[in-house]
Design an enzyme around this catalytic site. Structure first.
Site, PDB file in Angstrom:
ATOM      1  N   HIS A  14     136.195  46.275  70.147  1.00 60.43           N
ATOM      2  CA  HIS A  14     136.581  47.099  71.261  1.00 60.43           C
ATOM      3  C   HIS A  14     137.550  46.559  72.372  1.00 60.43           C
ATOM      4  O   HIS A  14     137.972  47.500  73.280  1.00 60.43           O
ATOM      5  CB  HIS A  14     135.482  47.862  72.235  1.00 60.43           C
ATOM      6  N   ASP A  45     131.468  45.117  69.555  1.00 67.22           N
ATOM      7  CA  ASP A  45     131.634  45.760  70.776  1.00 67.22           C
ATOM      8  C   ASP A  45     133.118  44.860  71.460  1.00 67.22           C
ATOM      9  O   ASP A  45     133.896  44.631  70.636  1.00 67.22           O
ATOM     10  CB  ASP A  45     130.585  45.560  71.862  1.00 67.22           C
TER      11      ASP A  45
END
Length: 398
Positions: A245, A222
């Site tokens: 991310h 993430d």
């Protein structure tokens, strides 16, 4: 004469006691968890031993160190609370393993530090969240009744802390959370989880100020770093991110609360095969707020899906009830950013129709894209006001 001698002895006694107390306060005392019954067999629950060592260390009037020697220690959910009577260090030389049984890992945090001033967490050891056993339960995007999986290490209302020379692997949820903290530094730390592991953010912070993250490598599933509402005065230098991310601000504005965030600097960082690079995301919903005073500079991108992106229509799990975002983004500088984009659109500014992005500066941008037909990178701007300086690749849309 006797009275004078007696008075003199009393003065000398008081002085001696004062010196002894001062010396004790300056000493460092170790509290080895093995002396409290910890067993390094990788199977025994050592929570009680760790908590008892912490309790006595926290009550020590001088400098205290909770010492976890080399070995493999299983530890269930533990909460280390202050305030303590002096500076305290949590030294991890060993390998800590989180529980894998669902009844034990469904908690908010695995290791939690709260209400402490002058804390150091270091030692070169490993925090193993053993997330592989838990990721299947992390289905909150589809299941509103999903369990809460624990953060590996969380800091609540901690002041003057330094976290360094640690390794965190396979967290069940976020690796490190910083909430309500002041002056926290995270350096020389390695964070890793598989690229497909859900919600395994590297470092997440909110309602905190004076946060420094330096010389740290984050490879996760993430956000490498996520900065949420109430975050200010953050310095992120020399961080390697990927997979993951990217470094994100937000998401902000999902609810009706104030979502302010300002004074952020990201410098000398690199992104390798991340889905996003430097990203600001706000929900198209009623939440209000301000994002201001951001500088991103000297950043390298390698095969990054969205190298530079502002998304004020953030909706990861449609359908969403949308309306123009009420979070105002302003005074953002992108300077000396280069490398190659994993998609044709290397720069995206999707700003709010009701509150356009203001005072954005693009300076010396060079992001290549090599398409099959030789096409280069492009930029998209909606509702943006600002200026472009120096070379621009892609051609600036501001």
């Amino acid at each position: 004469m006797g009275l004078k001698l007696t008075f003199g002895w009393v003065c000398m006694l008081i002085l001696s006691l004062s010196v002894c107390i001062t010396e004790a306060q300056g000493q460092t005392k170790d509290f080895n968890v093995k002396n409290y019954g910890a067993i390094a067999d990788g199977a025994t629950d050592n929570s009680k031993a760790f908590l008892q060592a912490w309790k006595e260390a926290c009550e020590w009037t001088g400098r205290a160190r909770v010492w976890i020697p080399i070995g493999t220690y299983r530890v269930n959910s533990v909460k280390f609370e202050g305030p303590c009577k002096g500076p305290i260090a949590f030294v991890i030389k060993g390998y800590l393993k989180a529980p894998t049984e669902p009844s034990l890992f469904i908690t908010q945090n695995w290791i939690n530090f709260r209400y402490i001033n002058n804390l150091t967490v270091s030692g070169g050891g490993v925090l193993d969240g053993q997330g592989k056993e838990a990721w299947a339960y992390n289905d909150c995007n589809e299941n509103p009744n999903c369990p809460s999986l624990p953060t590996t290490m969380r800091f609540d209302f901690v002041t003057n802390a330094w976290v360094h020379h640690l390794r965190s692997i396979n967290s069940k949820n976020t690796h490190f959370v910083v909430f309500g903290c002041v002056e926290v530094k995270i350096t020389n730390t390695r964070i890793s989880a598989p690229a497909d592991s859900p919600n395994t953010d590297g470092i997440k912070m909110a309602n905190s100020r004076g946060i420094k993250i330096q010389q740290t490598t984050i490879r996760t599933g993430d956000d490498c770093i996520a900065m949420l509402a109430g975050t200010r005065q953050v310095r992120i230098f020399n961080v390697t991110c990927g997979p993951g991310h990217g470094i994100s601000i937000g998401s902000l504005g999902k609810d009706g609360d104030q979502n302010d965030l300002f004074d952020i600097r990201v410098r000398n960082c690199s992104f390798q095969n991340t889905s996003d690079g430097i990203r600001i995301k706000t929900w198209a919903s009623p939440g209000i707020g301000k994002v201001s005073g951001l500088i991103y500079e000297d950043i390298f991108m390698n095969q990054v899906g969205n190298p530079i992106i502002i998304d004020q229509e953030y909706c990861p799990y449609p359908p969403c009830k949308t309306q123009p975002s009420r979070v105002q983004i302003s005074n953002v500088t992108y300077r000396n950013i280069w490398g190659n984009s994993g998609s044709k659109v290397a720069v995206t500014f999707r700003c709010s129709q009701s509150r356009p992005c203001r005072d954005l500066v693009m300076e010396n941008i060079n992001l290549h894209y090599h398409g099959r037909d030789g096409e280069g990178s492009t930029a998209i701007c909606n509702n943006v006001k600002g200026e472009s300086l120096g070379p621009q690749n892609p051609a600036s849309c501001i």
